[in-house]
Design a protein around this motif. Structure first.
Motif, PDB file in Angstrom:
ATOM      1  N   ASN A 176      23.911 -39.530 -26.871  1.00  0.00           N
ATOM      2  CA  ASN A 176      23.619 -38.403 -27.755  1.00  0.00           C
ATOM      3  C   ASN A 176      24.743 -38.294 -28.777  1.00  0.00           C
ATOM      4  N   VAL A 177      24.404 -38.497 -30.061  1.00  0.00           N
ATOM      5  CA  VAL A 177      25.411 -38.522 -31.115  1.00  0.00           C
ATOM      6  C   VAL A 177      25.147 -37.376 -32.081  1.00  0.00           C
ATOM      7  N   LEU A 178      26.068 -36.414 -32.121  1.00  0.00           N
ATOM      8  CA  LEU A 178      25.908 -35.255 -33.000  1.00  0.00           C
ATOM      9  C   LEU A 178      26.496 -35.550 -34.372  1.00  0.00           C
ATOM     10  N   ILE A 179      25.718 -35.289 -35.411  1.00  0.00           N
ATOM     11  CA  ILE A 179      26.207 -35.415 -36.780  1.00  0.00           C
ATOM     12  C   ILE A 179      25.961 -34.097 -37.513  1.00  0.00           C
ATOM     13  N   GLY A 180      26.809 -33.800 -38.462  1.00  0.00           N
ATOM     14  CA  GLY A 180      26.652 -32.567 -39.222  1.00  0.00           C
ATOM     15  C   GLY A 180      27.881 -32.294 -40.052  1.00  0.00           C
ATOM     16  N   ALA A 181      27.764 -31.354 -40.957  1.00  0.00           N
ATOM     17  CA  ALA A 181      28.883 -30.997 -41.828  1.00  0.00           C
ATOM     18  C   ALA A 181      29.980 -30.297 -41.032  1.00  0.00           C
ATOM     19  N   ASN A 182      31.170 -30.242 -41.622  1.00  0.00           N
ATOM     20  CA  ASN A 182      32.249 -29.471 -41.007  1.00  0.00           C
ATOM     21  C   ASN A 182      31.810 -28.013 -40.876  1.00  0.00           C
ATOM     22  N   GLY A 183      32.023 -27.453 -39.691  1.00  0.00           N
ATOM     23  CA  GLY A 183      31.649 -26.062 -39.468  1.00  0.00           C
ATOM     24  C   GLY A 183      30.204 -25.855 -39.084  1.00  0.00           C
ATOM     25  N   ALA A 184      29.431 -26.934 -38.931  1.00  0.00           N
ATOM     26  CA  ALA A 184      28.017 -26.777 -38.593  1.00  0.00           C
ATOM     27  C   ALA A 184      27.836 -26.309 -37.156  1.00  0.00           C
ATOM     28  N   GLY A 185      28.748 -26.710 -36.267  1.00  0.00           N
ATOM     29  CA  GLY A 185      28.642 -26.269 -34.874  1.00  0.00           C
ATOM     30  C   GLY A 185      28.742 -27.392 -33.861  1.00  0.00           C
ATOM     31  N   LYS A 186      29.062 -28.605 -34.308  1.00  0.00           N
ATOM     32  CA  LYS A 186      29.185 -29.735 -33.371  1.00  0.00           C
ATOM     33  C   LYS A 186      30.289 -29.476 -32.347  1.00  0.00           C
ATOM     34  N   SER A 187      31.452 -29.084 -32.839  1.00  0.00           N
ATOM     35  CA  SER A 187      32.578 -28.833 -31.925  1.00  0.00           C
ATOM     36  C   SER A 187      32.313 -27.635 -31.027  1.00  0.00           C
ATOM     37  N   ASN A 188      31.550 -26.656 -31.524  1.00  0.00           N
ATOM     38  CA  ASN A 188      31.207 -25.513 -30.677  1.00  0.00           C
ATOM     39  C   ASN A 188      30.310 -25.943 -29.522  1.00  0.00           C
ATOM     40  N   PHE A 189      29.394 -26.876 -29.795  1.00  0.00           N
ATOM     41  CA  PHE A 189      28.545 -27.401 -28.735  1.00  0.00           C
ATOM     42  C   PHE A 189      29.392 -28.088 -27.665  1.00  0.00           C
ATOM     43  N   ILE A 190      30.356 -28.879 -28.100  1.00  0.00           N
ATOM     44  CA  ILE A 190      31.237 -29.555 -27.151  1.00  0.00           C
ATOM     45  C   ILE A 190      32.108 -28.538 -26.412  1.00  0.00           C
ATOM     46  N   SER A 191      32.494 -27.465 -27.099  1.00  0.00           N
ATOM     47  CA  SER A 191      33.312 -26.433 -26.466  1.00  0.00           C
ATOM     48  C   SER A 191      32.588 -25.747 -25.312  1.00  0.00           C
ATOM     49  N   VAL A 192      31.259 -25.735 -25.352  1.00  0.00           N
ATOM     50  CA  VAL A 192      30.497 -25.171 -24.243  1.00  0.00           C
ATOM     51  C   VAL A 192      30.806 -25.926 -22.953  1.00  0.00           C
ATOM     52  N   PHE A 193      30.917 -27.249 -23.058  1.00  0.00           N
ATOM     53  CA  PHE A 193      31.191 -28.056 -21.867  1.00  0.00           C
ATOM     54  C   PHE A 193      32.636 -27.868 -21.399  1.00  0.00           C
ATOM     55  N   ALA A 194      33.551 -27.650 -22.346  1.00  0.00           N
ATOM     56  CA  ALA A 194      34.926 -27.333 -21.961  1.00  0.00           C
ATOM     57  C   ALA A 194      34.971 -26.002 -21.213  1.00  0.00           C
ATOM     58  N   LEU A 195      34.196 -25.023 -21.689  1.00  0.00           N
ATOM     59  CA  LEU A 195      34.081 -23.739 -20.993  1.00  0.00           C
ATOM     60  C   LEU A 195      33.508 -23.937 -19.594  1.00  0.00           C
TER      61      LEU A 195
END
Length: 376
Positions: free
Chosen positions: A26-45
């Motif tokens: 699963n490869v997430l692409i998107g502009a800066n600030g789109a929410g890719k890192s937030n999605f990954i942060s869910v797994f860190a949580l």
């Protein structure tokens, strides 16, 4: 081993609500600030939740208000739902803000549930908890807090906990002079590669001794990306046999060097190769922008490592690299856009892009904004 085939998130940072099917890659692409890192942060949580460190994580993140979608005044709870197959294992949790700007478990549940979540699940019951009930002898909330945990419920909880512990988030961005991966560490710190690869030397030392085939594959792969590299020089510190530091040798040279002599990109590639070529892969590997500092050829090698690892593990990547995108299929890409302050997640299909792909690569279509995932 069951894999995470569906995730639903509500009320987390830029994610107002989303439900996503997950595959092997699963490869997430998107502009800066789109929410890719937030999605990954869910797994860190999630990692911190099942480690009994929710409160500490919330404090380090700046409080509950910074984790909730548009803050606690707008969002009353953050909820997660995960489904694993085969086996129909499911886990869901609701986290609500407290008056002290922390989060507590307003509800938590694990059960065997069909993937079709249109079926209404019973409401959470039981007392709020500061940390996950998965970790103690308390039965799940839907069982009733006053009832003892049955053998079947206890067994199910153990299975769910093992699945969630198999989710690992890695960040190899820090290659500064003070980065732990460059410093001396404990030689016995080798149970698993740490999220920041701070125990890389100790882990490679173990692999060389106990898993020589995997070790040789790592060395040969690093040589492809860095032709000057000969081998690692792994040994206990001559000043303290309980310590070790990453050292390496160069081809056609008797000299050896430590990690400070490696370029940032080479060091990150070594971390990635070690992660993806280790003998016992985590069930779900998540890496944010793994291409950082890598040469385009090294990015192609990385894609090959991901494809190989996906036979044994699921992989989620977030990337800004056109070169990396070109190594995958449309079905493996997830486009992330931000509309009206909320992140939206969308999968692609080869069928919908068939006419475009006759003339352009996926990376070119992304650059042309055919796929979305661009600013604007």
């Amino acid at each position: 081993m069951p894999t995470l085939d569906q995730i639903e998130i509500e009320g987390f940072k830029s994610i107002q609500w989303m439900k996503l099917e997950l595959g092997r890659v699963n490869v997430l692409i998107g502009a800066n600030g789109a929410g890719k890192s937030n999605f990954i942060s869910v797994f860190a949580l999630l990692q911190r939740m099942i480690a009994g460190q929710l409160q500490r994580h919330v404090l380090e993140a700046g409080g509950a208000d910074s984790l909730l979608h548009f803050g606690a005044k707008r969002t009353t709870a953050l909820s997660l739902r995960l489904h694993f197959s085969p086996g129909d294992f499911s886990y869901r949790a609701a986290l609500a803000p407290s008056a002290s700007d922390l989060l507590f478990f307003a509800g938590e549940e694990w059960r065997r549930t069909p993937k079709d979540w249109s079926i209404m699940l019973p409401p959470f019951t039981g007392e709020p908890q500061k940390e996950s009930s998965l970790l103690g002898d308390v039965p799940s909330f839907n069982a009733g807090a006053s009832e003892p945990a049955s053998a079947d419920e206890y067994s199910l909880r153990r299975e769910i906990l093992d699945l969630l512990r198999g989710v690992r988030v890695y960040h190899f961005h820090d290659t500064s002079s003070a980065a732990k991966v460059k410093l001396t560490g404990d030689i016995g710190d080798n149970e698993a590669l740490r999220p920041d690869a701070s125990n890389l030397a100790a882990f490679l030392y173990l692999l060389k001794s106990k898993h020589p085939d995997n070790y040789r594959r790592i060395v040969s792969t690093v040589r492809l990306a860095a032709p000057f590299f000969d081998d690692f020089r792994l040994r206990p510190s001559p000043f303290n046999e309980q310590k070790i530091q990453l050292e390496w040798s160069e081809k056609n040279s008797d000299s050896y060097f430590n990690a400070h002599a490696l370029s940032d990109g080479t060091l990150r590639f070594i971390c990635l190769a070690t992660l993806l070529l280790q003998p016992d892969l985590p069930s779900l590997i998540i890496v944010d922008e793994p291409e950082l500092g890598l040469h385009p050829y090294a990015i192609q090698l990385l894609a090959g490592l991901v494809r190989s690892a996906s036979h044994e593990a699921q992989v989620i990547l977030s990337t800004q690299s056109v070169t990396l995108v070109n190594q995958f299929t449309p079905e493996q890409l997830i486009v992330v856009d931000r509309k009206d302050g909320a992140s939206e997640f969308r999968r692609l299909s080869s069928e919908a892009l068939e006419s475009w792909l006759e003339s352009y690569s996926l990376g070119e279509l992304w650059e042309k904004n055919v796929l979305g995932g661009r600013p604007g």
